[in-house]
Structures are given as structure tokens and as C-alpha cells.
Design a protein around this motif. Sequence first.
Motif, PDB file in Angstrom:
ATOM      1  N   SER A 167     -35.307   0.751 -50.543  1.00 14.78           N
ATOM      2  CA  SER A 167     -35.176  -0.508 -50.908  1.00 14.78           C
ATOM      3  C   SER A 167     -36.275  -1.331 -50.229  1.00 14.78           C
ATOM      4  O   SER A 167     -35.877  -1.652 -48.841  1.00 14.78           O
ATOM      5  N   TYR A 168     -37.105  -1.956 -50.879  1.00 16.21           N
ATOM      6  CA  TYR A 168     -38.405  -2.804 -49.886  1.00 16.21           C
ATOM      7  C   TYR A 168     -38.097  -4.223 -50.105  1.00 16.21           C
ATOM      8  O   TYR A 168     -38.123  -4.714 -51.288  1.00 16.21           O
ATOM      9  N   LYS A 169     -38.285  -5.185 -49.289  1.00 11.39           N
ATOM     10  CA  LYS A 169     -38.317  -6.676 -49.327  1.00 11.39           C
ATOM     11  C   LYS A 169     -39.707  -6.989 -49.845  1.00 11.39           C
ATOM     12  O   LYS A 169     -40.689  -6.629 -49.100  1.00 11.39           O
ATOM     13  N   ILE A 185     -35.650  -7.663 -53.360  1.00 10.77           N
ATOM     14  CA  ILE A 185     -35.627  -6.313 -52.884  1.00 10.77           C
ATOM     15  C   ILE A 185     -35.989  -5.538 -54.093  1.00 10.77           C
ATOM     16  O   ILE A 185     -35.316  -5.664 -55.260  1.00 10.77           O
ATOM     17  N   GLN A 186     -37.107  -4.693 -54.017  1.00 11.15           N
ATOM     18  CA  GLN A 186     -37.410  -3.555 -55.076  1.00 11.15           C
ATOM     19  C   GLN A 186     -37.282  -2.125 -54.676  1.00 11.15           C
ATOM     20  O   GLN A 186     -37.560  -1.939 -53.276  1.00 11.15           O
ATOM     21  N   GLN A 187     -36.713  -1.421 -55.541  1.00 14.33           N
ATOM     22  CA  GLN A 187     -36.454  -0.036 -54.966  1.00 14.33           C
ATOM     23  C   GLN A 187     -37.591   0.919 -55.677  1.00 14.33           C
ATOM     24  O   GLN A 187     -37.954   0.623 -56.665  1.00 14.33           O
ATOM     25  N   ASP A 227     -35.133  -2.486 -46.239  1.00 12.06           N
ATOM     26  CA  ASP A 227     -33.903  -2.845 -46.276  1.00 12.06           C
ATOM     27  C   ASP A 227     -33.043  -1.495 -46.148  1.00 12.06           C
ATOM     28  O   ASP A 227     -32.211  -1.816 -45.154  1.00 12.06           O
TER      29      ASP A 227
END
Length: 119
Positions: free
Chosen positions: A29-31, A40-42, A82
Motif C-alpha cells: 500500500s503506497y501513498k 493510497i494505491q495498492q 503505508d
Amino acid sequence: MDAIKLVENDLSPVNEFPTFGAGDTIIVSYKIKEGNKERIQQFQGVVIQRRNSGANETFTIRKMSGNIGVERIIPLASPFIDKIEVVKHGSVRRARIYYLRERTGKSARIKERKRIAKK
């Protein structure tokens, strides 16, 4: 050299992530900041490699988007991560599985490593 590594490890943020290695399927999970908004994109894929240690540690994750392979190199000490979830542990014999790049379909699958639950 040891003094430099001590200072680097003291200054780098300590993140608690699950243990994972090459062959494991994970969700990162990347901000992402877009203007003044943050979301937040997974990113789900197979870990191809982990390299370096301490504050410089990075890992490469690969997924297939349609028929196109997408790889992303992410620093483990990044403040934009994240959380990391391990979906399944893969059974591979190498620390760097670059051979996965040339494979598609069934030959690109990785066996799941069975975990025995401790009582």
C-alpha cells in the motif's frame, strides 16, 4: 565504515513490516500525492529480489498488467509505504528470480511454500 552504518541506522526510520523474500506475493500500500490530495494505491505482485541492508534496503516487485510486465523498485525505509501484506510465500531456490521476466502463463507460476502453524 562501521561508524557510517551506525549513523545511517540511527537516523533511518524503523518500520515494522512482515518478513518476505524472493518468490513471495505481496501487496504494498503506497501513498501517492496528487496536487494537495493524498491517496493510497495498492501494488500486488511477486518479489523478484531484495538487496542491500539497513537504510539502503530495497526490493523489486513485479506484476503483469494485461500482457505487459510492470516492475517497481521500492526502498524499504520509504515514508510513502503505508503497509505491506504477504499474500502467499513462494517456494523458490534463488534469491533473485530474474528468470520470471521471460516466462508467461503456467511456467511463470511459483509453488506456494507450506507453513506449519506453531502451537
